[in-house]
Design a protein around this motif. Structure first.
Motif, mmCIF file in Angstrom:
data_model
loop_
_atom_site.group_PDB
_atom_site.id
_atom_site.type_symbol
_atom_site.label_atom_id
_atom_site.label_comp_id
_atom_site.label_asym_id
_atom_site.label_seq_id
_atom_site.Cartn_x
_atom_site.Cartn_y
_atom_site.Cartn_z
ATOM 1 N N GLY A 178 0.925 -1.256 0.212
ATOM 2 C CA GLY A 178 -0.040 0.101 0.070
ATOM 3 C C GLY A 178 0.764 1.244 0.135
ATOM 4 N N ALA A 179 0.242 2.440 0.487
ATOM 5 C CA ALA A 179 0.970 3.593 0.224
ATOM 6 C C ALA A 179 2.038 3.730 1.561
ATOM 7 N N THR A 180 3.142 4.341 1.102
ATOM 8 C CA THR A 180 4.130 4.543 2.132
ATOM 9 C C THR A 180 4.761 5.928 2.144
ATOM 10 N N GLU A 181 5.238 6.298 3.407
ATOM 11 C CA GLU A 181 5.643 7.572 3.188
ATOM 12 C C GLU A 181 7.278 7.839 3.187
ATOM 13 N N LEU A 182 7.795 8.602 2.522
ATOM 14 C CA LEU A 182 8.939 8.820 2.167
ATOM 15 C C LEU A 182 9.415 10.389 2.589
ATOM 16 N N THR A 183 10.501 10.401 3.512
ATOM 17 C CA THR A 183 10.727 11.478 4.259
ATOM 18 C C THR A 183 11.983 12.075 3.624
ATOM 19 N N VAL A 184 12.220 13.203 3.154
ATOM 20 C CA VAL A 184 13.509 13.632 2.708
ATOM 21 C C VAL A 184 13.989 14.946 3.578
ATOM 22 N N THR A 185 15.250 14.945 4.009
ATOM 23 C CA THR A 185 15.558 16.021 4.953
ATOM 24 C C THR A 185 16.995 16.161 4.719
ATOM 25 N N THR A 186 17.280 17.659 4.561
ATOM 26 C CA THR A 186 18.580 18.179 4.337
ATOM 27 C C THR A 186 19.038 18.577 5.776
ATOM 28 N N GLY A 187 20.297 18.100 6.176
ATOM 29 C CA GLY A 187 20.540 18.669 7.335
ATOM 30 C C GLY A 187 21.742 19.982 7.351
ATOM 31 N N VAL A 188 22.345 20.466 8.334
ATOM 32 C CA VAL A 188 22.993 21.444 8.441
ATOM 33 C C VAL A 188 24.320 20.756 7.546
ATOM 34 N N GLY A 189 24.610 21.525 6.723
ATOM 35 C CA GLY A 189 26.041 20.906 5.844
ATOM 36 C C GLY A 189 25.323 20.223 4.526
ATOM 37 N N ARG A 190 26.034 19.181 4.271
ATOM 38 C CA ARG A 190 26.012 18.708 2.957
ATOM 39 C C ARG A 190 25.246 17.228 3.096
ATOM 40 N N GLU A 191 24.484 17.083 4.089
ATOM 41 C CA GLU A 191 23.647 15.572 4.117
ATOM 42 C C GLU A 191 22.451 15.595 3.488
ATOM 43 N N LEU A 192 21.976 14.813 2.890
ATOM 44 C CA LEU A 192 20.677 14.229 2.484
ATOM 45 C C LEU A 192 20.277 12.941 2.913
ATOM 46 N N ARG A 193 19.173 13.158 3.923
ATOM 47 C CA ARG A 193 18.674 11.848 4.468
ATOM 48 C C ARG A 193 17.500 11.665 3.798
ATOM 49 N N VAL A 194 17.345 10.066 3.505
ATOM 50 C CA VAL A 194 15.980 9.655 3.113
ATOM 51 C C VAL A 194 15.705 8.661 4.159
ATOM 52 N N ALA A 195 14.251 8.489 4.557
ATOM 53 C CA ALA A 195 13.840 7.635 5.515
ATOM 54 C C ALA A 195 12.249 7.083 4.621
ATOM 55 N N LEU A 196 12.454 5.829 4.492
ATOM 56 C CA LEU A 196 11.219 4.851 3.984
ATOM 57 C C LEU A 196 10.292 4.395 4.753
ATOM 58 N N GLY A 197 9.193 4.541 5.196
ATOM 59 C CA GLY A 197 8.342 3.898 5.954
ATOM 60 C C GLY A 197 7.895 2.638 5.407
ATOM 61 N N GLY A 198 6.835 1.960 5.987
ATOM 62 C CA GLY A 198 6.165 0.735 5.416
ATOM 63 C C GLY A 198 6.715 -0.420 6.106
ATOM 64 N N PRO A 199 6.323 -1.598 5.587
ATOM 65 C CA PRO A 199 6.695 -2.912 6.217
ATOM 66 C C PRO A 199 8.204 -3.196 6.466
ATOM 67 N N GLU A 200 9.087 -2.562 5.411
ATOM 68 C CA GLU A 200 10.288 -2.484 5.468
ATOM 69 C C GLU A 200 10.973 -1.324 5.296
ATOM 70 N N PRO A 201 11.267 -0.654 6.727
ATOM 71 C CA PRO A 201 11.706 0.543 6.902
ATOM 72 C C PRO A 201 13.172 0.638 6.421
ATOM 73 N N TRP A 202 13.635 1.827 5.723
ATOM 74 C CA TRP A 202 14.792 1.995 5.210
ATOM 75 C C TRP A 202 15.171 3.326 5.502
ATOM 76 N N ARG A 203 16.671 3.574 5.964
ATOM 77 C CA ARG A 203 17.035 4.759 6.088
ATOM 78 C C ARG A 203 18.507 5.016 5.315
ATOM 79 N N HIS A 204 18.749 6.021 4.948
ATOM 80 C CA HIS A 204 20.019 6.032 4.047
ATOM 81 C C HIS A 204 20.454 7.636 4.236
ATOM 82 N N THR A 205 21.604 7.675 4.385
ATOM 83 C CA THR A 205 22.213 9.269 4.462
ATOM 84 C C THR A 205 23.439 9.257 3.254
ATOM 85 N N LEU A 206 23.172 10.425 2.497
ATOM 86 C CA LEU A 206 24.311 10.813 1.655
ATOM 87 C C LEU A 206 24.954 12.061 1.783
ATOM 88 N N VAL A 207 26.217 11.966 1.706
ATOM 89 C CA VAL A 207 26.965 13.052 2.091
ATOM 90 C C VAL A 207 27.446 13.696 0.763
#
Length: 555
Positions: free
Chosen positions: A55-84
Motif C-alpha cells: 500500500g501507500a508508504t511515506e518517504l521523508t527527505v531531509t537536508t541537514g546542516v551541511g551537505r547531508e541528504l537523509r532519506v527515510a522510507l516507512g512501510g513494512p520494510e523501513p529503510w534509512r540512508h544518508t548521502l554526504v
C-alpha cells in the motif's frame, strides 16, 4: 543552511517515479558523482516498488546542516540512508507533484547514459590493465615463491591468533567459574554446607575426586591422608604428587602418593589467616593444567575465607544462644497455677533473637506471666532482652501492676535505646480471684481456653510498642478466667508467616487450642508440644518462637 524536510506519500508507481526523479535532480545539483547517484537511486527504486505491494508508504527527505541528504522510507520494510554530498543540497525541497512523469522517465535515461559512460571508461581501464598484467606475467611468476612464504607467515599468524583466542576463552571460563563458585561459597554461613559444596563444584570438570581435610575438626571424617596432604597442612604451601614433575606455578613437586599412584594429586592449603585444612584434588585426566591450577589456588584461598566467616558466625550465634538460654527463666512452682514454656530459634539466618518469657511471684503473692520480643536478631537483641527482663522484675517487685510496669519499661527503653523497640504482654494471676489482669505493648493478643473448651482471643487494643519515641501510659484489662482455664501467651513467630497474615495464624492457634482435650491439659508440657505441632507443620519459620501456657487449677 538550515535543516529542511519534506514528506512524500508514495501510493503508485507514478509517485515512485516522481520521487526518484526529484531525488536524482537534487543529488545531481549537489554534485553527487553519477555512479554513487545511480547506486543510491537503484536501491531507492527497488525499495519503493516493494513498498507499493503493502500500500501507500511515506518517504521523508531531509537536508541537514551541511551537505547531508537523509532519506527515510516507512512501510513494512523501513529503510534509512544518508548521502554526504560534495556541495550543499539546494533548497527549498520540492513537493512530489512538482515532478512531471515525463521528466521522471527522461531523467532515468540520463542516469543510464551517465552510467554507461562510466562503464565505457571502466572497460577502457580494464583493457589497459590487461595489457599491463600480460607484460608483468613473468614478474608475477618470479614472485610466486615470495607469495608462498607470505602465505605461510600468514597461516602462522592465524594459528597464533587462534591460540591466543583459545587461551583468552579459557581464561574467561576459569574466571567465570571462580566468580560463580565464590558466590556459592560466600552465600552460606554453614561450615558443613561449605564443605559439602566444594566437591560438588569441582567434580568432575576440575577433579575426579575431592577430599577436604579440616585439621583439628572432629566433624571431618577420619581417614588415611596422602603425604602431600600432610605436607601442605604442615608447611602451608601447595603440593603436587605425581610420577612426573608438573612444575605448576606456586606449587611444590613431590613423588607420587601411595594412595593414588596412577593419578596426580594437588593438595591446596585452605585458610584465611592460618591453615585450617587441605583441599586435595585427584586430577581429572593425566595431569593438572597450569592455568587451572592458578584458579584452584585462588578458589582454595576464598574457600578458606568462607570457612573462617562461617566459623566466626557460628561462634557469634553460639554466644548469643547461650546468653539467651541462660536468661530464659526456669519456671517456678506456683500454687494454683500450672506453667509450661517453649522456646524455638528461627530456622533461617542468625537464629537468635530477642524473644523471652518469664514467670515469677510478686510480694503480694500474685504471679506475673510475661512474654516479650525485642526487634532484631543476634547478640545485641539478646543483651537488650536481658536488660528488659531484669528491669521488668525490678519494677514488679516494687508492687507495680502490669500497665505501670509497661509504662516504666517504655520510658526506660525510649531514653536508653532510642533506636530499639520491643513488644510485651503481662498477665497477673491472683490466688482466689477468678479473673486475670493483663496489659500489652504492641504484642499479639493472648488466647484463652475455658474449662469446657470454649476459646476466645483477648482482642482489646494493645498499647504502642515499647521504645516508640513518644510518651505513653498503658492500660490494664481484666477478663474472667474460671478455674481450669488455660491462657496462651506467645510471640509473633508462632503465628506469622510470609505466605499468610498474622490474623490467619492467630485463628489457627485458636483452633489448635480448642482441639486440645481436657485430659491433654493435665500435662501442660505435653500440651505445649501438642499445640506446636499444627502450628509448625511446615517446619520452617523466619523468627524466634516463644510460647507460655498458664493453666488455673480446678477447685
Amino acid at each position: 543552511m538550515t535543516a529542511a524536510s519534506e514528506n512524500w506519500t508514495i501510493a503508485s508507481a507514478a509517485d515512485a517515479a516522481r520521487a526518484r526523479a526529484l531525488l536524482a535532480r537534487l543529488t545531481a545539483e549537489a554534485g553527487v558523482p553519477a555512479l554513487d547517484r545511480a547506486r543510491f537511486l537503484t536501491a531507492l527504486g527497488g525499495r519503493l516498488l516493494r513498498g507499493l505491494d503493502a500500500g501507500a508508504t511515506e518517504l521523508t527527505v531531509t537536508t541537514g546542516v551541511g551537505r547531508e541528504l537523509r532519506v527515510a522510507l516507512g512501510g513494512p520494510e523501513p529503510w534509512r540512508h544518508t548521502l554526504v554530498c560534495p556541495s550543499p543540497v539546494p533548497g527549498p525541497l520540492p513537493r512530489l507533484d512538482e515532478a512531471p512523469l515525463a521528466e521522471a522517465l527522461l531523467g532515468a535515461d540520463e542516469d543510464a547514459a551517465a552510467l554507461l559512460s562510466s562503464l565505457a571508461e571502466t572497460e577502457e581501464l580494464l583493457r589497459i590493465h590487461r595489457e599491463e598484467l600480460h607484460q608483468t606475467n613473468q614478474g608475477v611468476l618470479a614472485l610466486h615463491a615470495e607469495l608462498e612464504a607470505a602465505a605461510l607467515a600468514q597461516r602462522e599468524l592465524l594459528d597464533a591468533e587462534r591460540t591466543a583466542r583459545a587461551e583468552a576463552e579459557k581464561a574467561r571460563r576459569l574466571l567465570t567459574f571462580l566468580a560463580n563458585a565464590s558466590a556459592v561459597l560466600n552465600a552460606s554461613l554453614d561450615h558443613d554446607d561449605i564443605l559439602r559444596r566444594l566437591p560438588e563444584l569441582l567434580v568432575p570438570e576440575y577433579a575426579r575426586h575431592v577430599d577436604v581435610w579440616i585439621v583439628d575438626d572432629e566433624r571431618t571424617p577420619p581417614g588415611e591422608r596422602a603425604a602431600a596432604t600432610v605436607t601442605a597442612a604442615r608447611t602451608g604451601r601447595p603440593q603436587h604428587a605425581g610420577r612426573h614433575l608438573a612444575e605448576l606455578p606456586g606449587v611444590d613437586d613431590l613423588p607420587a602418593s601411595a594412595l593414588s599412584p596412577d593419578r596426580p594429586l594437588l593438595c591446596l592449603p585452605v585458610g584465611a589467616r592460618t591453615v585450617q585444612g587441605v583441599l586435595t584434588l585427584a586430577a581429572p585426566g593425566d595431569r593438572f593444567d597450569p592455568d587451572t591450577t592458578v584458579m584452584l589456588l585462588e578458589l582454595a584461598r576464598r574457600a578458606g575465607i568462607a570457612l573462617d566467616n562461617a566459623r566466626q558466625y557460628e561462634q557469634h550465634r553460639d554466644v548469643a544462644e547461650a546468653l539467651q538460654r541462660a536468661q530464659l527463666t526456669e519456671l517456678p512452682p506456683t500454687p494454683g497455677l500450672a506453667l509450661a514454656a517453649r522456646y524455638l530459634p528461627a530456622t533461617h539466618g542468625l537464629n537468635i533473637g530477642g524473644d523471652w518469657y518469664d514467670a515469677f511471684p510478686q510480694p503480694d503473692g500474685s504471679v506475673l506471666a510475661v512474654i516479650g520480643d525485642v526487634t532484631g536478631h543476634g547478640l545485641r537483641a539478646a543483651v537488650i532482652m536481658g536488660q528488659l527482663r531484669t528491669a521488668l522484675r525490678a519494677y514488679a517487685f516494687e508492687g507495680n501492676g502490669p500497665a505501670r510496669i509497661l509504662t516504666l519499661l517504655h520510658r526506660m527503653l525510649r531514653h536508653q535505646e532510642p533506636e530499639l523497640y520491643a513488644t510485651c504482654a503481662i498477665a497477673r494471676f491472683t490466688s482466689g480471684e477468678p479473673g486475670v489482669v493483663w496489659a500489652a505493648a504492641g504484642h499479639p493478643p493472648a488466647v484463652a481456653r475455658g474449662p469446657r473448651g470454649e476459646v476466645r482471643v483477648l482482642e482489646a487494643k494493645p498499647g504502642i510498642m515499647l521504645g516508640v519515641p513518644m510518651p505513653y501510659e498503658y492500660e490494664e484489662h481484666t477478663v474472667d478466667l474460671p478455674a481450669g482455664s488455660t491462657l496462651a501467651l506467645y510471640t509473633d513467630g508462632l503465628v506469622e508467616r510470609r505466605s499468610a497474615g498474622i490474623d490467619t495464624g492467630i485463628d489457627r492457634l485458636a483452633r489448635a487450642m480448642g482441639a486440645l482435650r481436657t485430659e491433654d491439659l493435665a500435662d501442660l508440657d505435653a500440651a505445649a508440644d501438642s499445640l506446636l505441632k499444627p502450628m509448625l507443620h511446615d517446619s520452617e519459620h523466619d523468627d524466634d518462637i516463644c510460647l507460655l501456657l498458664c493453666r488455673t487449677a480446678r477447685v
